[in-house]
Design a protein around this motif. Structure first.
Motif, mmCIF file in Angstrom:
data_model
loop_
_atom_site.group_PDB
_atom_site.id
_atom_site.type_symbol
_atom_site.label_atom_id
_atom_site.label_comp_id
_atom_site.label_asym_id
_atom_site.label_seq_id
_atom_site.Cartn_x
_atom_site.Cartn_y
_atom_site.Cartn_z
ATOM 1 N N ARG A 77 98.568 -43.166 2.429
ATOM 2 C CA ARG A 77 96.972 -42.908 2.177
ATOM 3 C C ARG A 77 97.190 -41.416 1.631
ATOM 4 N N SER A 78 96.124 -41.557 0.451
ATOM 5 C CA SER A 78 96.094 -40.006 -0.379
ATOM 6 C C SER A 78 94.660 -39.544 -0.026
ATOM 7 N N VAL A 79 94.441 -38.478 0.228
ATOM 8 C CA VAL A 79 92.953 -38.085 0.611
ATOM 9 C C VAL A 79 92.822 -36.848 -0.194
ATOM 10 N N LEU A 80 91.741 -37.188 -0.872
ATOM 11 C CA LEU A 80 91.233 -36.010 -1.992
ATOM 12 C C LEU A 80 89.986 -35.342 -1.328
ATOM 13 N N LEU A 81 90.088 -34.035 -1.216
ATOM 14 C CA LEU A 81 89.134 -33.041 -0.985
ATOM 15 C C LEU A 81 88.350 -32.555 -2.116
ATOM 16 N N GLU A 82 87.227 -32.784 -2.463
ATOM 17 C CA GLU A 82 86.904 -32.112 -3.810
ATOM 18 C C GLU A 82 85.392 -31.531 -3.499
ATOM 19 N N ARG A 83 84.681 -31.649 -2.240
ATOM 20 C CA ARG A 83 83.473 -30.859 -2.283
ATOM 21 C C ARG A 83 83.713 -29.898 -1.085
ATOM 22 N N GLN A 84 83.066 -28.494 -1.107
ATOM 23 C CA GLN A 84 83.258 -27.807 -0.201
ATOM 24 C C GLN A 84 83.160 -28.136 1.180
ATOM 25 N N GLY A 85 83.972 -27.972 1.973
ATOM 26 C CA GLY A 85 83.497 -28.638 3.283
ATOM 27 C C GLY A 85 84.179 -29.927 3.715
ATOM 28 N N ASP A 86 84.846 -30.498 2.821
ATOM 29 C CA ASP A 86 85.446 -31.769 2.793
ATOM 30 C C ASP A 86 86.485 -31.391 3.970
ATOM 31 N N TYR A 87 87.156 -32.138 4.768
ATOM 32 C CA TYR A 87 88.222 -32.042 5.444
ATOM 33 C C TYR A 87 88.894 -33.174 6.075
ATOM 34 N N VAL A 88 90.412 -32.992 6.479
ATOM 35 C CA VAL A 88 90.979 -34.175 6.894
ATOM 36 C C VAL A 88 91.694 -33.492 8.125
ATOM 37 N N VAL A 89 91.945 -34.422 9.256
ATOM 38 C CA VAL A 89 92.427 -34.185 10.406
ATOM 39 C C VAL A 89 93.612 -35.190 10.583
ATOM 40 N N TRP A 90 94.873 -34.774 10.865
ATOM 41 C CA TRP A 90 95.839 -35.536 11.398
ATOM 42 C C TRP A 90 96.629 -35.052 12.567
ATOM 43 N N GLY A 91 97.212 -36.072 13.198
ATOM 44 C CA GLY A 91 97.833 -35.782 14.531
ATOM 45 C C GLY A 91 99.290 -35.975 14.495
ATOM 46 N N HIS A 92 99.904 -35.652 15.743
ATOM 47 C CA HIS A 92 101.300 -35.666 16.080
ATOM 48 C C HIS A 92 101.834 -36.941 15.678
ATOM 49 N N GLY A 93 102.957 -36.741 15.048
ATOM 50 C CA GLY A 93 103.626 -37.938 14.264
ATOM 51 C C GLY A 93 103.383 -38.314 12.869
ATOM 52 N N VAL A 94 102.265 -37.528 12.304
ATOM 53 C CA VAL A 94 101.859 -38.031 11.085
ATOM 54 C C VAL A 94 102.598 -36.998 9.981
ATOM 55 N N ASP A 95 103.407 -37.739 9.049
ATOM 56 C CA ASP A 95 104.106 -36.963 8.086
ATOM 57 C C ASP A 95 102.918 -36.578 7.206
ATOM 58 N N HIS A 96 103.219 -35.421 6.255
ATOM 59 C CA HIS A 96 102.363 -35.069 5.183
ATOM 60 C C HIS A 96 102.953 -34.225 4.113
ATOM 61 N N SER A 97 102.076 -34.076 2.842
ATOM 62 C CA SER A 97 102.639 -33.203 1.863
ATOM 63 C C SER A 97 101.188 -33.005 1.245
ATOM 64 N N TRP A 98 101.089 -32.227 0.205
ATOM 65 C CA TRP A 98 99.965 -31.706 -0.276
ATOM 66 C C TRP A 98 100.078 -31.311 -1.912
ATOM 67 N N VAL A 99 98.961 -31.303 -2.574
ATOM 68 C CA VAL A 99 98.959 -30.690 -4.129
ATOM 69 C C VAL A 99 97.757 -30.201 -4.437
ATOM 70 N N ALA A 100 97.528 -29.003 -4.944
ATOM 71 C CA ALA A 100 96.429 -28.453 -5.410
ATOM 72 C C ALA A 100 96.063 -28.892 -6.813
ATOM 73 N N GLU A 101 94.952 -29.839 -6.993
ATOM 74 C CA GLU A 101 94.668 -30.645 -8.432
ATOM 75 C C GLU A 101 93.983 -29.539 -9.193
ATOM 76 N N GLU A 102 93.341 -28.692 -8.406
ATOM 77 C CA GLU A 102 92.704 -27.409 -9.203
ATOM 78 C C GLU A 102 93.019 -26.209 -8.279
ATOM 79 N N GLU A 103 92.893 -24.824 -8.871
ATOM 80 C CA GLU A 103 92.806 -23.617 -8.111
ATOM 81 C C GLU A 103 91.905 -23.934 -6.902
ATOM 82 N N SER A 104 92.684 -23.707 -5.710
ATOM 83 C CA SER A 104 91.921 -24.231 -4.458
ATOM 84 C C SER A 104 92.164 -23.076 -3.128
ATOM 85 N N VAL A 105 91.202 -23.042 -2.501
ATOM 86 C CA VAL A 105 91.248 -22.339 -1.223
ATOM 87 C C VAL A 105 90.958 -23.391 0.021
#
Length: 129
Positions: A77-105
């Motif tokens: 699964r790939s989750v895109l956060l693009e609106r202020q306040g968008d969020y994602v939660v993942w738990g114990h045992g869930v592998d992950h990585s990330w990329v900033a598609e634009e300058e991001s905070v």
């Protein structure tokens, strides 16, 4: 006066410790030291990414987009956060990585705060300095 209170600015303080504002890695006696939770104010240039996946995750995480466009990669699964306040939660045992598609905070909250997940700075990449 040491009254157990710390007042700061996330942008300024984050720059001093790779984005981390609170967690097990702060000095004993610092009100920001915690084994219960970690909080990061992540400022990422466009193209910044975590080149290594976090594997064997022992924490739960909440990642909230403050500004920009930020993608979190999860198994299958790939989750895109693009609106202020968008969020994602993942738990114990869930592998992950990330990329900033634009300058991001992004604001990240993880619990519990445990050592062993830091990626050496040279293994993070950005498309431009």
């Amino acid at each position: 006066m040491d009254d157990g209170v710390y007042v700061g600015n996330a942008g300024k303080d984050a720059a001093l410790d790779r984005g981390w504002l609170l967690g097990h890695f702060k000095d004993a006696g610092d009100p920001r030291q915690s084994d219960a939770v970690e909080i990061k104010w992540g400022v990422h240039p466009s193209g910044d990414k975590r080149t290594q996946w976090v594997r064997g995750e022992e924490r739960t995480a909440l990642l909230v987009l403050i500004s920009g466009r930020f993608r979190v990669e999860l198994p299958g699964r790939s989750v895109l956060l693009e609106r202020q306040g968008d969020y994602v939660v993942w738990g114990h045992g869930v592998d992950h990585s990330w990329v900033a598609e634009e300058e991001s905070v992004v604001l990240t909250v993880r619990w519990p705060s445990v050592p062993g997940y830091a990626v050496p700075q040279e293994e993070r990449t950005a498309s431009h300095p």
